[in-house]
Design a protein around this motif. Structure first.
Motif, PDB file in Angstrom:
ATOM      1  N   PHE A  56       5.996  -1.822   6.054  1.00 55.93           N
ATOM      2  CA  PHE A  56       6.976  -1.554   7.176  1.00 55.93           C
ATOM      3  C   PHE A  56       6.565  -0.988   8.168  1.00 55.93           C
ATOM      4  N   SER A  57       5.455  -0.037   8.073  1.00 49.72           N
ATOM      5  CA  SER A  57       4.960   0.910   9.143  1.00 49.72           C
ATOM      6  C   SER A  57       4.053  -0.026  10.021  1.00 49.72           C
ATOM      7  N   THR A  58       3.487  -0.955   9.522  1.00 48.99           N
ATOM      8  CA  THR A  58       2.761  -1.982  10.446  1.00 48.99           C
ATOM      9  C   THR A  58       3.758  -2.690  11.219  1.00 48.99           C
ATOM     10  N   ILE A  59       4.729  -3.340  10.319  1.00 47.05           N
ATOM     11  CA  ILE A  59       5.878  -4.173  11.143  1.00 47.05           C
ATOM     12  C   ILE A  59       6.587  -3.057  12.451  1.00 47.05           C
ATOM     13  N   ARG A  60       6.810  -2.093  11.961  1.00 49.89           N
ATOM     14  CA  ARG A  60       7.271  -0.941  13.115  1.00 49.89           C
ATOM     15  C   ARG A  60       6.214  -0.946  14.373  1.00 49.89           C
ATOM     16  N   GLU A  61       5.026  -0.857  14.095  1.00 47.20           N
ATOM     17  CA  GLU A  61       4.078  -0.624  15.205  1.00 47.20           C
ATOM     18  C   GLU A  61       4.097  -1.836  15.945  1.00 47.20           C
ATOM     19  N   LYS A  62       4.046  -3.232  15.153  1.00 46.69           N
ATOM     20  CA  LYS A  62       4.186  -4.430  15.999  1.00 46.69           C
ATOM     21  C   LYS A  62       5.462  -4.631  16.683  1.00 46.69           C
ATOM     22  N   LEU A  63       6.440  -4.037  16.249  1.00 42.73           N
ATOM     23  CA  LEU A  63       7.968  -4.292  16.806  1.00 42.73           C
ATOM     24  C   LEU A  63       7.759  -3.448  18.150  1.00 42.73           C
ATOM     25  N   THR A  64       7.076  -2.106  18.287  1.00 43.23           N
ATOM     26  CA  THR A  64       7.064  -1.210  18.995  1.00 43.23           C
ATOM     27  C   THR A  64       6.277  -1.826  20.073  1.00 43.23           C
ATOM     28  N   ASN A  65       4.973  -2.386  19.917  1.00 42.33           N
ATOM     29  CA  ASN A  65       4.331  -3.020  20.851  1.00 42.33           C
ATOM     30  C   ASN A  65       4.614  -4.615  21.298  1.00 42.33           C
ATOM     31  N   ASN A  66       6.086  -4.775  20.959  1.00 43.41           N
ATOM     32  CA  ASN A  66       6.368  -6.204  21.427  1.00 43.41           C
ATOM     33  C   ASN A  66       5.753  -7.187  20.993  1.00 43.41           C
ATOM     34  N   GLN A  67       5.154  -6.924  19.830  1.00 37.39           N
ATOM     35  CA  GLN A  67       4.079  -8.247  19.335  1.00 37.39           C
ATOM     36  C   GLN A  67       4.726  -9.428  18.722  1.00 37.39           C
ATOM     37  N   TYR A  68       6.275  -9.102  18.403  1.00 37.42           N
ATOM     38  CA  TYR A  68       7.049 -10.248  17.783  1.00 37.42           C
ATOM     39  C   TYR A  68       7.674 -11.354  18.958  1.00 37.42           C
ATOM     40  N   LEU A  69       7.000 -12.566  19.104  1.00 33.23           N
ATOM     41  CA  LEU A  69       7.079 -13.245  20.003  1.00 33.23           C
ATOM     42  C   LEU A  69       8.606 -13.865  19.675  1.00 33.23           C
ATOM     43  N   SER A  70       8.980 -13.912  18.593  1.00 33.86           N
ATOM     44  CA  SER A  70      10.094 -14.888  17.850  1.00 33.86           C
ATOM     45  C   SER A  70      10.838 -14.060  16.918  1.00 33.86           C
ATOM     46  N   LEU A  71      12.074 -14.159  16.499  1.00 39.17           N
ATOM     47  CA  LEU A  71      12.720 -13.724  15.482  1.00 39.17           C
ATOM     48  C   LEU A  71      11.914 -14.007  14.079  1.00 39.17           C
ATOM     49  N   GLU A  72      11.611 -15.462  14.220  1.00 40.42           N
ATOM     50  CA  GLU A  72      10.854 -16.175  12.828  1.00 40.42           C
ATOM     51  C   GLU A  72       9.600 -15.228  12.685  1.00 40.42           C
ATOM     52  N   SER A  73       8.894 -14.801  13.575  1.00 39.06           N
ATOM     53  CA  SER A  73       7.363 -14.311  13.150  1.00 39.06           C
ATOM     54  C   SER A  73       7.811 -12.911  12.576  1.00 39.06           C
ATOM     55  N   PHE A  74       8.937 -12.140  13.025  1.00 40.34           N
ATOM     56  CA  PHE A  74       9.387 -11.073  12.487  1.00 40.34           C
ATOM     57  C   PHE A  74       9.639 -11.073  11.005  1.00 40.34           C
ATOM     58  N   ILE A  75      10.562 -12.156  10.659  1.00 40.53           N
ATOM     59  CA  ILE A  75      11.091 -12.380   9.323  1.00 40.53           C
ATOM     60  C   ILE A  75       9.978 -12.627   8.610  1.00 40.53           C
ATOM     61  N   MET A  76       8.996 -13.753   9.192  1.00 42.00           N
ATOM     62  CA  MET A  76       7.641 -13.914   8.405  1.00 42.00           C
ATOM     63  C   MET A  76       6.767 -12.645   7.695  1.00 42.00           C
ATOM     64  N   ASP A  77       6.892 -11.807   8.901  1.00 46.75           N
ATOM     65  CA  ASP A  77       6.066 -10.433   8.306  1.00 46.75           C
ATOM     66  C   ASP A  77       6.727  -9.891   7.110  1.00 46.75           C
ATOM     67  N   VAL A  78       8.236  -9.462   7.343  1.00 49.56           N
ATOM     68  CA  VAL A  78       8.883  -8.969   6.528  1.00 49.56           C
ATOM     69  C   VAL A  78       8.813  -9.762   4.906  1.00 49.56           C
ATOM     70  N   ASN A  79       9.015 -11.088   5.124  1.00 50.92           N
ATOM     71  CA  ASN A  79       8.586 -11.845   3.665  1.00 50.92           C
ATOM     72  C   ASN A  79       7.234 -11.656   3.331  1.00 50.92           C
ATOM     73  N   LEU A  80       6.341 -11.530   4.187  1.00 52.20           N
ATOM     74  CA  LEU A  80       4.857 -11.248   3.660  1.00 52.20           C
ATOM     75  C   LEU A  80       4.718 -10.014   2.763  1.00 52.20           C
ATOM     76  N   VAL A  81       5.549  -9.022   3.014  1.00 50.04           N
ATOM     77  CA  VAL A  81       5.514  -7.714   2.361  1.00 50.04           C
ATOM     78  C   VAL A  81       6.068  -7.939   0.814  1.00 50.04           C
ATOM     79  N   PHE A  82       7.102  -8.801   0.848  1.00 48.52           N
ATOM     80  CA  PHE A  82       7.641  -9.261  -0.553  1.00 48.52           C
ATOM     81  C   PHE A  82       6.884 -10.203  -1.138  1.00 48.52           C
TER      82      PHE A  82
END
Ligand SMILES: Cn1cc(C(=O)NCCCNC(=O)c2ccc(F)cc2)ccc1=O
Length: 115
Positions: A56-82
């Motif tokens: 989650f901290s890595t996802i937080r970092e990427k979100l803060t740096n606008n690295q998610y170009l789509s909702l899908e790429s954000f959801i893919m990272d969360v699912n990668l954690v699980f």
């Protein structure tokens, strides 16, 4: 370079949804195994078994740096954690159970928020 007002507003909506979803994941009682990167020095086998670590901290970092170009790429990272959690931990272990619980919660919340 310059989005139309409509697509700009739409992008703001998905960024807002990602911020809400990530804040809820971070605040969940079962989030503790996922709040920071797994310490690959103190967890034997993790580096070899898990090819793409995520937390989650890595996802937080990427979100803060606008690295998610789509909702899908954000959801893919969360699912990668699980998915990493399921691969490395027994289903009925403490961390395995936390992963299942967090995945159920995420699936419920993002469909509620974006349905
Ligand atoms: C996802 N995963 C995590 C671990 C793991 O051992 N992770 C460290 C947990 C220790 N972290 C805490 O106890 C904690 C962290 C933050 C906090 F606010 C309170 C407590 C091992 C295998 C695996 O697949």
């Amino acid at each position: 370079k310059h989005d139309s007002p409509v697509s700009c507003a739409k992008k703001a909506k998905t960024v807002k949804a990602q911020q809400i979803l990530l804040a809820e994941l971070e605040a969940h009682p079962a989030a503790w195994p996922f709040l920071s990167p797994v310490n690959q020095k103190s967890v034997p086998g993790y580096r070899k078994v898990i090819k793409k670590p995520m937390d989650f901290s890595t996802i937080r970092e990427k979100l803060t740096n606008n690295q998610y170009l789509s909702l899908e790429s954000f959801i893919m990272d969360v699912n990668l954690v699980f998915d990493n959690c399921e691969k490395f931990n027994e289903d009925h272990s403490e961390i395995g159970q936390a992963g299942h619980s967090m995945r159920r919660y995420f699936d419920k919340r993002w469909t509620e928020l974006l349905k």
